[in-house]
Design an enzyme around this catalytic site. Structure first.
Site, PDB file in Angstrom:
ATOM      1  N   SER A  27      23.216 -15.478  71.359  1.00  0.00           N
ATOM      2  CA  SER A  27      22.236 -15.478  72.617  1.00  0.00           C
ATOM      3  C   SER A  27      22.615 -17.198  72.987  1.00  0.00           C
ATOM      4  O   SER A  27      21.799 -17.508  74.057  1.00  0.00           O
ATOM      5  CB  SER A  27      20.914 -15.278  72.276  1.00  0.00           C
ATOM      6  OG  SER A  27      20.572 -15.972  70.994  1.00  0.00           O
ATOM      7  N   ASN A 114      12.189 -15.633  63.452  1.00  0.00           N
ATOM      8  CA  ASN A 114      11.370 -14.862  64.278  1.00  0.00           C
ATOM      9  C   ASN A 114      10.151 -15.217  64.550  1.00  0.00           C
ATOM     10  O   ASN A 114       9.573 -15.181  65.852  1.00  0.00           O
ATOM     11  CB  ASN A 114      10.974 -13.568  63.133  1.00  0.00           C
ATOM     12  CG  ASN A 114      12.149 -12.628  62.741  1.00  0.00           C
ATOM     13  OD1 ASN A 114      13.201 -12.857  63.431  1.00  0.00           O
ATOM     14  ND2 ASN A 114      12.021 -11.893  61.912  1.00  0.00           N
ATOM     15  N   THR A 159      -2.487  -2.580 112.815  1.00  0.00           N
ATOM     16  CA  THR A 159      -2.515  -1.697 111.594  1.00  0.00           C
ATOM     17  C   THR A 159      -1.400  -0.591 111.860  1.00  0.00           C
ATOM     18  O   THR A 159      -1.231  -0.350 113.332  1.00  0.00           O
ATOM     19  CB  THR A 159      -4.111  -0.787 111.773  1.00  0.00           C
ATOM     20  OG1 THR A 159      -3.984  -0.250 112.887  1.00  0.00           O
ATOM     21  CG2 THR A 159      -4.908  -1.864 111.244  1.00  0.00           C
ATOM     22  N   SER A 281      25.412 -17.039 112.313  1.00  0.00           N
ATOM     23  CA  SER A 281      26.390 -16.118 112.198  1.00  0.00           C
ATOM     24  C   SER A 281      27.720 -16.548 112.254  1.00  0.00           C
ATOM     25  O   SER A 281      27.864 -17.536 113.044  1.00  0.00           O
ATOM     26  CB  SER A 281      25.931 -14.878 112.895  1.00  0.00           C
ATOM     27  OG  SER A 281      27.177 -14.054 113.363  1.00  0.00           O
ATOM     28  N   LYS A 287      23.259 -16.226 117.188  1.00  0.00           N
ATOM     29  CA  LYS A 287      22.138 -15.897 116.154  1.00  0.00           C
ATOM     30  C   LYS A 287      21.571 -17.165 115.357  1.00  0.00           C
ATOM     31  O   LYS A 287      22.451 -17.893 115.104  1.00  0.00           O
ATOM     32  CB  LYS A 287      22.982 -14.939 115.289  1.00  0.00           C
ATOM     33  CG  LYS A 287      22.887 -13.522 116.147  1.00  0.00           C
ATOM     34  CD  LYS A 287      23.354 -12.636 115.152  1.00  0.00           C
ATOM     35  CE  LYS A 287      22.232 -12.115 114.307  1.00  0.00           C
ATOM     36  NZ  LYS A 287      22.618 -11.111 113.151  1.00  0.00           N
ATOM     37  N   ASN A 289      19.704 -16.808 112.009  1.00  0.00           N
ATOM     38  CA  ASN A 289      19.170 -15.682 110.944  1.00  0.00           C
ATOM     39  C   ASN A 289      18.384 -16.143 110.158  1.00  0.00           C
ATOM     40  O   ASN A 289      18.246 -17.406 109.538  1.00  0.00           O
ATOM     41  CB  ASN A 289      20.599 -15.186 110.301  1.00  0.00           C
ATOM     42  CG  ASN A 289      21.649 -14.488 111.109  1.00  0.00           C
ATOM     43  OD1 ASN A 289      21.103 -13.817 112.117  1.00  0.00           O
ATOM     44  ND2 ASN A 289      22.880 -14.498 110.673  1.00  0.00           N
ATOM     45  N   GLU A 294      14.611 -13.148 104.206  1.00  0.00           N
ATOM     46  CA  GLU A 294      15.238 -11.970 103.707  1.00  0.00           C
ATOM     47  C   GLU A 294      15.740 -12.017 102.307  1.00  0.00           C
ATOM     48  O   GLU A 294      15.474 -10.983 101.789  1.00  0.00           O
ATOM     49  CB  GLU A 294      16.773 -11.747 104.381  1.00  0.00           C
ATOM     50  CG  GLU A 294      16.400 -11.429 105.976  1.00  0.00           C
ATOM     51  CD  GLU A 294      17.566 -11.406 106.750  1.00  0.00           C
ATOM     52  OE1 GLU A 294      18.264 -10.505 107.177  1.00  0.00           O
ATOM     53  OE2 GLU A 294      18.289 -12.487 106.968  1.00  0.00           O
ATOM     54  N   TYR A 321       9.929  -7.334  64.026  1.00  0.00           N
ATOM     55  CA  TYR A 321      11.227  -7.939  64.714  1.00  0.00           C
ATOM     56  C   TYR A 321      12.254  -7.040  64.814  1.00  0.00           C
ATOM     57  O   TYR A 321      12.558  -6.372  63.887  1.00  0.00           O
ATOM     58  CB  TYR A 321      11.432  -9.368  64.311  1.00  0.00           C
ATOM     59  CG  TYR A 321      12.536  -9.916  65.057  1.00  0.00           C
ATOM     60  CD1 TYR A 321      12.261 -10.603  66.415  1.00  0.00           C
ATOM     61  CD2 TYR A 321      14.128  -9.761  64.903  1.00  0.00           C
ATOM     62  CE1 TYR A 321      13.232 -11.219  67.055  1.00  0.00           C
ATOM     63  CE2 TYR A 321      14.855 -10.383  65.705  1.00  0.00           C
ATOM     64  CZ  TYR A 321      14.456 -10.846  66.836  1.00  0.00           C
ATOM     65  OH  TYR A 321      15.528 -11.365  67.674  1.00  0.00           O
ATOM     66  N   GLN A 326      15.669  -9.952  71.530  1.00  0.00           N
ATOM     67  CA  GLN A 326      16.674 -11.051  72.125  1.00  0.00           C
ATOM     68  C   GLN A 326      16.844 -10.587  73.450  1.00  0.00           C
ATOM     69  O   GLN A 326      17.057 -11.693  74.127  1.00  0.00           O
ATOM     70  CB  GLN A 326      17.785 -11.138  71.315  1.00  0.00           C
ATOM     71  CG  GLN A 326      18.930 -12.262  71.885  1.00  0.00           C
ATOM     72  CD  GLN A 326      20.043 -12.419  70.661  1.00  0.00           C
ATOM     73  OE1 GLN A 326      19.626 -12.828  69.563  1.00  0.00           O
ATOM     74  NE2 GLN A 326      21.115 -12.147  70.967  1.00  0.00           N
ATOM     75  N   LYS A 329      15.102 -12.678  77.013  1.00  0.00           N
ATOM     76  CA  LYS A 329      15.252 -13.864  77.600  1.00  0.00           C
ATOM     77  C   LYS A 329      15.848 -14.068  78.965  1.00  0.00           C
ATOM     78  O   LYS A 329      15.320 -14.681  79.814  1.00  0.00           O
ATOM     79  CB  LYS A 329      16.043 -14.861  76.564  1.00  0.00           C
ATOM     80  CG  LYS A 329      15.049 -15.117  75.384  1.00  0.00           C
ATOM     81  CD  LYS A 329      15.892 -15.824  74.160  1.00  0.00           C
ATOM     82  CE  LYS A 329      15.241 -15.859  73.125  1.00  0.00           C
ATOM     83  NZ  LYS A 329      15.161 -14.454  72.574  1.00  0.00           N
TER      84      LYS A 329
HETATM   85  N1  ARG Z   1      18.115 -15.187  69.060  1.00  0.00           N
HETATM   86  C1  ARG Z   1      17.011 -14.524  68.271  1.00  0.00           C
HETATM   87  C2  ARG Z   1      16.086 -13.991  69.460  1.00  0.00           C
HETATM   88  O1  ARG Z   1      16.322 -14.414  70.659  1.00  0.00           O
HETATM   89  C3  ARG Z   1      16.301 -15.311  67.537  1.00  0.00           C
HETATM   90  C4  ARG Z   1      15.629 -14.677  66.369  1.00  0.00           C
HETATM   91  C5  ARG Z   1      16.541 -14.018  65.446  1.00  0.00           C
HETATM   92  N2  ARG Z   1      15.902 -13.523  64.361  1.00  0.00           N
HETATM   93  C6  ARG Z   1      16.592 -12.685  63.695  1.00  0.00           C
HETATM   94  N3  ARG Z   1      16.094 -12.015  62.543  1.00  0.00           N
HETATM   95  N4  ARG Z   1      17.698 -12.396  63.897  1.00  0.00           N
HETATM   96  O2  ARG Z   1      15.353 -13.190  69.289  1.00  0.00           O
END
Ligand code: ARG
Length: 464
Positions: A27, A114, A159, A281, A287, A289, A294, A321, A326, A329
């Site tokens: 991640s 976690n 309306t 444009s 034009k 725009n 938009e 968990y 993950q 995010k």
């Molecule tokens: N990168 C993980 C997340 O965004 C962090 C937590 C990972 N925990 C685990 N037990 N693998 O959730």
């Protein structure tokens, strides 16, 4: 292909992790954005560990100095990010080992990734809510500004996108002020549930050390401490709530954008957008725009998408968990980025608008005063339903004769009701506006008072 990597977490495995798996589970490419909160949280946690004599004061100092050095490295783009360490948490911890040696291993006492990630994302959400409030306040200031500068301008109110009754342009703009004011309240409201400390929940069951969670909560500015460790590490309802609030804001913004787009067409010509907020444009030289509007309208779609995406991620997850979490995010980060940039450019766009009162006026014909004619008859004793019937016949007669209402003579009026008198000529756009003096209505007096209240609210933003 396998990758030589940190052995710290892989003690029980006989094989190295496959590189395709690594890039799949990592991640880091997106959660690096949490670095500031991760470090802030770790320092508070370490301080508590020292305070509770779980680590020594010397160890705390070493950990804190190391973390601050890492913060500096990241902010000066000197930090050696390693994807093989998967996420920002392991990257920071790994680097701490390099900088301060084995003492680094004490930081994760009484903590799990976690509750650590739950903490980081809550800190991020809290900061984001405050940024969203600020951005909304700017937009509201722009709306109040344009309403104040054009306080006497009359425009057709709609309306069904059909001309309905005249309204003050300022009244129309202040309608958006109300919507965005409620949005501001919504961010404060979800902050109540965001601003709860999850740290101290451990992996899911709590931690077997004499931790002081209140201590950490105070350090990090949390109003509360989570009540249930399983819940604290496994729910992301606060993100869903934030995304729902952001979706509502984007919906309001999109409606405003849509109106500005319509109003800036040649057909309407009610407004002109500033050059700095328009694009041209590549093929049609005439034009101008309305891209900003938009895109604000279009981007509302992706924010709704993130809300739906997160609801779908969560719906089948057993406690506590799961790695699925993950996935919270990227959508969340994109929600914030989209929301803030949209609010910012739309504030600028509103500030850049040139209003064309004569076009607004010439867009209206006398039929927009039909309700006023009915109200006139009501004042002469007719029931509103009867009056409505009379005026609807009158208007269709005028339309057939291709005449405005003020082009009909009194004799023609009287064919529809004997109650019509010379004073029916007094009905005008301005009178129609001023007649609607109910609280919250479009009469100048009401709108001016409402504008003053709005200005007071905008002034109070600075002190908040
Ligand atoms: N990168 C993980 C997340 O965004 C962090 C937590 C990972 N925990 C685990 N037990 N693998 O959730």
């Amino acid at each position: 292909m396998t990758v030589k990597k940190e052995a710290r977490l892989r003690g029980r495995f006989k094989e190295e992790i496959d590189s395709s798996v690594l890039s799949y589970v990592a991640s880091l490419p997106f959660d690096w954005r949490l670095y500031k909160y991760d470090i802030e949280g770790s320092i508070a946690h370490a301080e508590m560990l020292a305070h509770q004599k779980i680590i020594s004061p010397v160890e705390f100092r070493k950990i804190k100095d190391g973390l601050l050095a890492i913060l500096k490295e990241i902010e000066t783009v000197r930090f050696p990010f390693k994807t093989e360490l998967q996420d920002i948490h392991m990257n920071i911890e790994g680097r701490l080992f390099e900088i301060i040696g084995d003492t680094a291993g004490k930081l994760h006492t009484a903590r799990s990734r976690n509750d650590q990630v739950a903490l980081d994302i809550r800190l991020f959400a809290r900061a984001s809510a405050m940024q969203s409030v600020k951005a909304l306040q700017q937009l509201n200031a722009a709306l109040v500004g344009i309403a104040g500068k054009n306080i006497n301008v009359i425009m057709p109110g709609y309306t069904h996108l059909q001309q309905a009754q005249p309204v003050l342009f300022a009244h129309h703009m202040l309608a958006y002020f109300q919507m965005f004011s409620r949005d501001i309240e919504r961010y404060y409201d979800c902050l109540v549930r965001i601003n709860v400390l999850p740290l101290g929940s451990g992996a899911l069951a709590g931690v077997p050390y004499p931790v002081d969670r209140e201590f950490v909560a105070v350090k990090l500015g949390f109003d509360d401490v989570s009540e249930n460790s399983i819940d604290a590490v496994s729910d992301r309802d606060f993100i869903i709530e934030f995304e729902a609030v952001a979706s509502i804001t984007m919906m309001h913004l999109s409606r405003l954008a849509e109106e500005l787009i319509i109003w800036s067409t040649r057909e309407f010509g009610f407004i002109e957008m500033g050059d700095a907020y328009s694009t041209s444009s590549s093929i049609m030289p005439q034009k101008k725009n309305p891209d900003v509007a938009e895109l604000a309208r279009g981007k509302s779609g992706r924010v709704y998408g993130h809300l739906l995406g997160m609801l779908a991620v969560m719906k089948g997850l057993p406690l506590a968990y799961n790695s699925d979490l993950q996935e919270d995010k990227e959508g969340f980060f994109d929600t914030i980025d989209t929301l803030l940039s949209s609010l910012q450019v739309m504030s600028g766009l509103v500030g850049s608008l040139k209003i064309n009162p004569s076009r607004m006026k010439s867009a209206m014909n006398s039929y927009i005063l039909a309700t006023d004619v009915a109200d006139y008859l009501v004042k002469k004793g007719l029931s509103f339903r009867e009056a409505h019937g009379v005026v609807s016949r009158l208007v269709s007669y005028a339309a057939e004769a291709n005449k405005e209402l003020d082009e009909l003579d009194l004799k023609e009026y009287k064919k529809f009701s004997p109650l019509f008198g010379q004073d029916v000529r007094n009905i005008s756009l301005q009178k129609s506006i001023e007649a609607r003096m109910s609280y919250g209505g479009t009469a100048s007096q009401q709108v001016k008072k409402s504008l003053e209240r709005a200005k007071g609210i905008v002034r109070s933003y600075e002190t908040k």
